[in-house]
Scaffold this motif. Structure first.
Motif, PDB file in Angstrom:
ATOM      1  N   THR A  73      49.054  37.243  42.191  1.00 15.89           N
ATOM      2  CA  THR A  73      48.722  38.367  41.318  1.00 15.89           C
ATOM      3  C   THR A  73      47.282  38.239  40.825  1.00 15.89           C
ATOM      4  O   THR A  73      46.632  37.207  40.977  1.00 15.89           O
ATOM      5  N   GLY A  74      46.805  39.307  40.184  1.00 14.79           N
ATOM      6  CA  GLY A  74      45.479  39.273  39.589  1.00 14.79           C
ATOM      7  C   GLY A  74      44.367  39.106  40.619  1.00 14.79           C
ATOM      8  O   GLY A  74      44.556  39.307  41.818  1.00 14.79           O
ATOM      9  N   LEU A  75      43.208  38.707  40.129  1.00 15.18           N
ATOM     10  CA  LEU A  75      42.045  38.558  40.988  1.00 15.18           C
ATOM     11  C   LEU A  75      42.213  37.422  41.983  1.00 15.18           C
ATOM     12  O   LEU A  75      41.863  37.553  43.157  1.00 15.18           O
ATOM     13  N   TRP A  76      42.764  36.298  41.509  1.00 13.61           N
ATOM     14  CA  TRP A  76      42.964  35.162  42.413  1.00 13.61           C
ATOM     15  C   TRP A  76      43.969  35.518  43.506  1.00 13.61           C
ATOM     16  O   TRP A  76      43.838  35.099  44.659  1.00 13.61           O
ATOM     17  N   GLY A  77      44.975  36.301  43.136  1.00 12.71           N
ATOM     18  CA  GLY A  77      45.973  36.729  44.107  1.00 12.71           C
ATOM     19  C   GLY A  77      45.400  37.663  45.143  1.00 12.71           C
ATOM     20  O   GLY A  77      45.764  37.625  46.321  1.00 12.71           O
ATOM     21  N   TRP A  78      44.464  38.512  44.711  1.00 16.12           N
ATOM     22  CA  TRP A  78      43.805  39.434  45.642  1.00 16.12           C
ATOM     23  C   TRP A  78      43.047  38.653  46.705  1.00 16.12           C
ATOM     24  O   TRP A  78      43.076  39.007  47.890  1.00 16.12           O
ATOM     25  N   VAL A  79      42.394  37.584  46.297  1.00 14.47           N
ATOM     26  CA  VAL A  79      41.639  36.744  47.239  1.00 14.47           C
ATOM     27  C   VAL A  79      42.565  36.142  48.290  1.00 14.47           C
ATOM     28  O   VAL A  79      42.250  36.134  49.486  1.00 14.47           O
ATOM     29  N   LEU A  80      43.719  35.653  47.851  1.00 12.36           N
ATOM     30  CA  LEU A  80      44.669  35.047  48.781  1.00 12.36           C
ATOM     31  C   LEU A  80      45.301  36.085  49.703  1.00 12.36           C
ATOM     32  O   LEU A  80      45.437  35.852  50.909  1.00 12.36           O
ATOM     33  N   LYS A  81      45.690  37.199  49.151  1.00 10.61           N
ATOM     34  CA  LYS A  81      46.357  38.230  49.957  1.00 10.61           C
ATOM     35  C   LYS A  81      45.421  38.870  50.971  1.00 10.61           C
ATOM     36  O   LYS A  81      45.835  39.216  52.082  1.00 10.61           O
ATOM     37  N   ASN A  82      44.165  39.022  50.599  1.00  6.23           N
ATOM     38  CA  ASN A  82      43.207  39.687  51.478  1.00  6.23           C
ATOM     39  C   ASN A  82      42.340  38.722  52.279  1.00  6.23           C
ATOM     40  O   ASN A  82      41.583  39.146  53.157  1.00  6.23           O
ATOM     41  N   LYS A  83      42.426  37.427  51.938  1.00  9.84           N
ATOM     42  CA  LYS A  83      41.624  36.398  52.621  1.00  9.84           C
ATOM     43  C   LYS A  83      40.147  36.732  52.554  1.00  9.84           C
ATOM     44  O   LYS A  83      39.401  36.565  53.515  1.00  9.84           O
ATOM     45  N   LYS A  84      39.727  37.229  51.382  1.00 10.11           N
ATOM     46  CA  LYS A  84      38.335  37.604  51.173  1.00 10.11           C
ATOM     47  C   LYS A  84      37.826  37.021  49.866  1.00 10.11           C
ATOM     48  O   LYS A  84      38.584  36.827  48.921  1.00 10.11           O
ATOM     49  N   SER A  85      36.524  36.769  49.821  1.00 12.23           N
ATOM     50  CA  SER A  85      35.904  36.242  48.614  1.00 12.23           C
ATOM     51  C   SER A  85      35.752  37.342  47.563  1.00 12.23           C
ATOM     52  O   SER A  85      35.727  38.537  47.896  1.00 12.23           O
ATOM     53  N   LEU A  86      35.615  36.916  46.308  1.00 11.92           N
ATOM     54  CA  LEU A  86      35.492  37.877  45.210  1.00 11.92           C
ATOM     55  C   LEU A  86      34.553  37.317  44.157  1.00 11.92           C
ATOM     56  O   LEU A  86      34.679  36.150  43.760  1.00 11.92           O
ATOM     57  N   LEU A  87      33.627  38.133  43.711  1.00  8.15           N
ATOM     58  CA  LEU A  87      32.716  37.775  42.625  1.00  8.15           C
ATOM     59  C   LEU A  87      32.651  38.950  41.669  1.00  8.15           C
ATOM     60  O   LEU A  87      32.348  40.077  42.074  1.00  8.15           O
ATOM     61  N   THR A  88      32.937  38.700  40.398  1.00  7.55           N
ATOM     62  CA  THR A  88      32.809  39.751  39.396  1.00  7.55           C
ATOM     63  C   THR A  88      32.355  39.139  38.080  1.00  7.55           C
ATOM     64  O   THR A  88      32.935  38.155  37.609  1.00  7.55           O
ATOM     65  N   ASN A  89      31.312  39.722  37.516  1.00  7.06           N
ATOM     66  CA  ASN A  89      30.831  39.284  36.218  1.00  7.06           C
ATOM     67  C   ASN A  89      31.330  40.198  35.100  1.00  7.06           C
ATOM     68  O   ASN A  89      30.937  40.052  33.944  1.00  7.06           O
ATOM     69  N   SER A  90      32.215  41.139  35.472  1.00  8.06           N
ATOM     70  CA  SER A  90      32.861  42.023  34.499  1.00  8.06           C
ATOM     71  C   SER A  90      34.302  42.256  34.945  1.00  8.06           C
ATOM     72  O   SER A  90      34.662  43.355  35.396  1.00  8.06           O
ATOM     73  N   PRO A  91      35.154  41.230  34.842  1.00  9.00           N
ATOM     74  CA  PRO A  91      36.539  41.341  35.334  1.00  9.00           C
ATOM     75  C   PRO A  91      37.309  42.525  34.761  1.00  9.00           C
ATOM     76  O   PRO A  91      38.082  43.171  35.476  1.00  9.00           O
ATOM     77  N   ASN A  92      37.096  42.815  33.486  1.00  4.36           N
ATOM     78  CA  ASN A  92      37.845  43.906  32.846  1.00  4.36           C
ATOM     79  C   ASN A  92      37.550  45.262  33.462  1.00  4.36           C
ATOM     80  O   ASN A  92      38.344  46.193  33.334  1.00  4.36           O
ATOM     81  N   GLU A  93      36.415  45.369  34.126  1.00  7.45           N
ATOM     82  CA  GLU A  93      36.026  46.640  34.730  1.00  7.45           C
ATOM     83  C   GLU A  93      36.345  46.680  36.229  1.00  7.45           C
ATOM     84  O   GLU A  93      36.104  47.704  36.881  1.00  7.45           O
ATOM     85  N   ASP A  94      36.877  45.599  36.750  1.00  5.05           N
ATOM     86  CA  ASP A  94      37.191  45.520  38.175  1.00  5.05           C
ATOM     87  C   ASP A  94      38.564  46.150  38.427  1.00  5.05           C
ATOM     88  O   ASP A  94      39.538  45.817  37.744  1.00  5.05           O
ATOM     89  N   ILE A  95      38.644  47.039  39.406  1.00 13.57           N
ATOM     90  CA  ILE A  95      39.900  47.746  39.676  1.00 13.57           C
ATOM     91  C   ILE A  95      40.996  46.794  40.168  1.00 13.57           C
ATOM     92  O   ILE A  95      42.176  47.132  40.134  1.00 13.57           O
ATOM     93  N   ARG A  96      40.614  45.618  40.624  1.00  7.94           N
ATOM     94  CA  ARG A  96      41.592  44.640  41.104  1.00  7.94           C
ATOM     95  C   ARG A  96      42.163  43.793  39.970  1.00  7.94           C
ATOM     96  O   ARG A  96      43.099  43.030  40.159  1.00  7.94           O
ATOM     97  N   TYR A  97      41.587  43.934  38.807  1.00 11.26           N
ATOM     98  CA  TYR A  97      41.997  43.139  37.649  1.00 11.26           C
ATOM     99  C   TYR A  97      43.322  43.659  37.096  1.00 11.26           C
ATOM    100  O   TYR A  97      43.479  44.861  36.866  1.00 11.26           O
ATOM    101  N   GLU A  98      44.273  42.756  36.886  1.00 10.50           N
ATOM    102  CA  GLU A  98      45.593  43.152  36.396  1.00 10.50           C
ATOM    103  C   GLU A  98      45.881  42.602  35.006  1.00 10.50           C
ATOM    104  O   GLU A  98      47.020  42.566  34.570  1.00 10.50           O
ATOM    105  N   GLY A  99      44.831  42.136  34.331  1.00  6.46           N
ATOM    106  CA  GLY A  99      45.046  41.555  33.011  1.00  6.46           C
ATOM    107  C   GLY A  99      45.470  40.099  33.126  1.00  6.46           C
ATOM    108  O   GLY A  99      45.577  39.543  34.214  1.00  6.46           O
ATOM    109  N   ILE A 100      45.719  39.487  31.980  1.00  6.95           N
ATOM    110  CA  ILE A 100      46.142  38.088  31.947  1.00  6.95           C
ATOM    111  C   ILE A 100      47.365  37.946  31.052  1.00  6.95           C
ATOM    112  O   ILE A 100      47.580  38.747  30.144  1.00  6.95           O
TER     113      ILE A 100
END
Length: 217
Positions: A76-103
């Protein structure tokens, strides 16, 4: 970066477990990026779950989440997106990222996030994730962590092979020792190993009386 890779490679060669491999990797990743928090983990090849033993040594000490665990069945969340998509992710504004699911309630606040998958060819074997650097993460750091992840992936594969060989050796040893048939290993014309059945067949009282003898003399 080259020095870091060289140092890590030497440490990987002395690692006794996947936990140590993950710990070494996280220490180096945090050092290189000046990240306050981070975690490193691997994919269990049998269950497909994500296992992150490094969480126990850092984040969980300050996290107030009630359900603390190091094995994750769902990504789940941003870390889960990386695993599911096998792609890297960099965001300096997580709250504004559409992939962000909260904590989860009580979780540490994440204001910056960088994560890369560790790949063995096309196969996902793990992840390096970092958070809350004082300054923004850069594309250079993303590329650096991708390079680090490629070395980490090799270390995970190597450690699994090593553990498999140790397990196979233990299985062979157990079968060798427990066999009712006499088993002898011969090297350079002398007995180097035998099981208890041989000792009894030859009428000796211990293995040491058999080992080292030349059967042709």
């Amino acid at each position: 970066m080259n020095e870091a890779i060289s140092d890590l490679t030497n440490k990987y060669l002395t690692a006794n477990s996947l936990k140590e491999v993950c710990d070494f990797t996280l220490d180096k990743a945090q050092y290189l990026t000046k990240s306050k928090f981070g975690f490193v983990g691997y994919i269990d090849p049998i269950t497909g779950f994500f296992v992150s033993p490094t969480l126990t040594s850092g984040i969980w000490d300050q996290c107030q989440v009630s359900d603390k665990q190091v094995i994750f069945e769902k990504f789940t969340g941003l870390w889960g997106w990386v695993l599911k998509n096998k792609k890297s992710l960099l965001t300096n504004s997580p709250n504004e990222d559409i992939r962000y699911e909260g904590i989860p309630k009580g979780h540490l606040t994440i204001d910056k996030f960088l994560a890369v998958p560790a790949m063995d060819g096309n196969k996902l074997v793990g992840q390096i994730a970092l958070a809350n650097k004082s300054e923004n993460y850069t594309e250079f750091e993303l590329k650096a962590m991708e390079r680090l992840a490629s070395v980490f992936a090799l270390a995970v594969v190597r450690q699994r092979i090593q553990e498999s060989l140790i397990e196979s050796d233990a299985t062979f040893r157990a079968l060798f020792e427990k066999s009712s048939d006499g088993k002898l290993l011969l090297e350079d014309s002398v007995f180097t190993e035998c099981n208890q059945a041989v000792v009894e067949m030859l009428g000796y009282t211990s293995k040491t009386l058999v080992l080292g003898k030349n059967p042709w003399e």
